[in-house]
Write a protein that holds these residues in place. Structure first.
Motif, short mmCIF file in Angstrom:
data_model
loop_
_atom_site.label_atom_id
_atom_site.label_comp_id
_atom_site.label_asym_id
_atom_site.label_seq_id
_atom_site.Cartn_x
_atom_site.Cartn_y
_atom_site.Cartn_z
N PHE A 36 -14.39 7.95 5.74
CA PHE A 36 -15.49 8.78 6.23
C PHE A 36 -15.78 8.56 7.71
O PHE A 36 -16.51 9.35 8.32
CB PHE A 36 -16.76 8.51 5.43
CG PHE A 36 -17.33 7.14 5.65
CD1 PHE A 36 -18.28 6.91 6.62
CD2 PHE A 36 -16.88 6.05 4.90
CE1 PHE A 36 -18.80 5.64 6.83
CE2 PHE A 36 -17.38 4.79 5.11
CZ PHE A 36 -18.34 4.57 6.08
N VAL A 37 -15.26 7.52 8.32
CA VAL A 37 -15.64 7.16 9.68
C VAL A 37 -15.22 8.22 10.69
O VAL A 37 -16.04 8.67 11.51
CB VAL A 37 -15.08 5.77 10.06
CG1 VAL A 37 -15.32 5.46 11.52
CG2 VAL A 37 -15.69 4.71 9.18
N LEU A 84 -10.25 16.59 3.27
CA LEU A 84 -8.99 15.94 2.90
C LEU A 84 -9.27 14.83 1.89
O LEU A 84 -10.27 14.13 2.00
CB LEU A 84 -8.32 15.34 4.13
CG LEU A 84 -7.52 16.29 5.01
CD1 LEU A 84 -7.03 15.54 6.24
CD2 LEU A 84 -6.36 16.87 4.26
N PRO A 85 -8.39 14.68 0.92
CA PRO A 85 -8.57 13.58 -0.03
C PRO A 85 -8.63 12.23 0.70
O PRO A 85 -7.88 12.01 1.65
CB PRO A 85 -7.34 13.66 -0.93
CG PRO A 85 -6.89 15.08 -0.81
CD PRO A 85 -7.23 15.51 0.58
N THR A 130 0.85 -1.19 0.00
CA THR A 130 0.00 0.00 0.00
C THR A 130 0.88 1.24 0.00
O THR A 130 1.89 1.32 0.67
CB THR A 130 -0.91 0.03 1.24
OG1 THR A 130 -0.09 0.03 2.40
CG2 THR A 130 -1.84 -1.14 1.25
N THR A 131 0.47 2.18 -0.77
CA THR A 131 1.15 3.47 -0.81
C THR A 131 0.19 4.51 -0.27
O THR A 131 -0.95 4.22 0.04
CB THR A 131 1.56 3.83 -2.25
OG1 THR A 131 0.37 3.96 -3.03
CG2 THR A 131 2.47 2.79 -2.85
N GLY A 132 0.63 5.70 -0.16
CA GLY A 132 -0.23 6.76 0.35
C GLY A 132 -1.22 7.28 -0.65
O GLY A 132 -1.99 8.18 -0.34
N ALA A 155 -4.82 9.60 6.25
CA ALA A 155 -5.61 9.02 7.34
C ALA A 155 -5.26 9.62 8.69
O ALA A 155 -6.15 9.96 9.49
CB ALA A 155 -5.43 7.50 7.37
N ALA A 156 -3.99 9.78 8.97
CA ALA A 156 -3.59 10.32 10.28
C ALA A 156 -4.05 11.76 10.44
O ALA A 156 -4.57 12.14 11.50
CB ALA A 156 -2.08 10.22 10.46
#
Length: 120
Positions: free
Chosen positions: A18-19, A85-86, A8-10, A92-93
């Motif tokens: 969305f959570v 944010l995209p 996985t990449t960023g 995520a962070a």
């Protein structure tokens, strides 16, 4: 033989992005409404005050209320930033931190308001 998954990449899409903003929204908006309700009731704390105490309270409230309103605008910007944010794994962070900061900022805004008012 098991298939290997690609690292996985960023840049790949996060399926549950969305959570954090959703939970933050469900916490922040009611807390902000409750804080606004109590800030709106605050002038009633000095209904039976004398003239000097009432003047000090009114002067401090006239400063504290716009500060509280600006704080709510900041909270709204933080909350909207968490949503805007995209939805990539690399964000995520930041998304979680913004989601955590939003309800905490409402509490901080209320504490600042309470500290600015010269209570009787």
């Amino acid at each position: 033989m098991t298939p290997t998954s690609a690292p996985t990449t960023g840049t790949d899409r996060h399926p549950r992005a969305f959570v954090a903003p959703l939970v933050s929204t469900l916490m922040t908006l009611p807390v902000a409404a409750l804080a606004f309700f109590f800030v709106g009731l605050a002038p009633m704390a000095c209904d039976s005050c004398g003239d000097a105490v009432s003047d000090r309270f009114d002067d401090s409230y006239e400063v504290a209320f716009p500060v509280f309103g600006f704080g709510l605008v900041v909270v709204l910007v933080v909350l909207l930033s968490a949503w805007a944010l995209p939805w990539r794994r690399g964000n995520a962070a930041a998304r979680v931190w913004l989601a955590v900061i939003a309800p905490a900022a409402v509490v901080l805004d209320f504490v600042v308001f309470h500290g600015l008012v010269d209570w009787p």
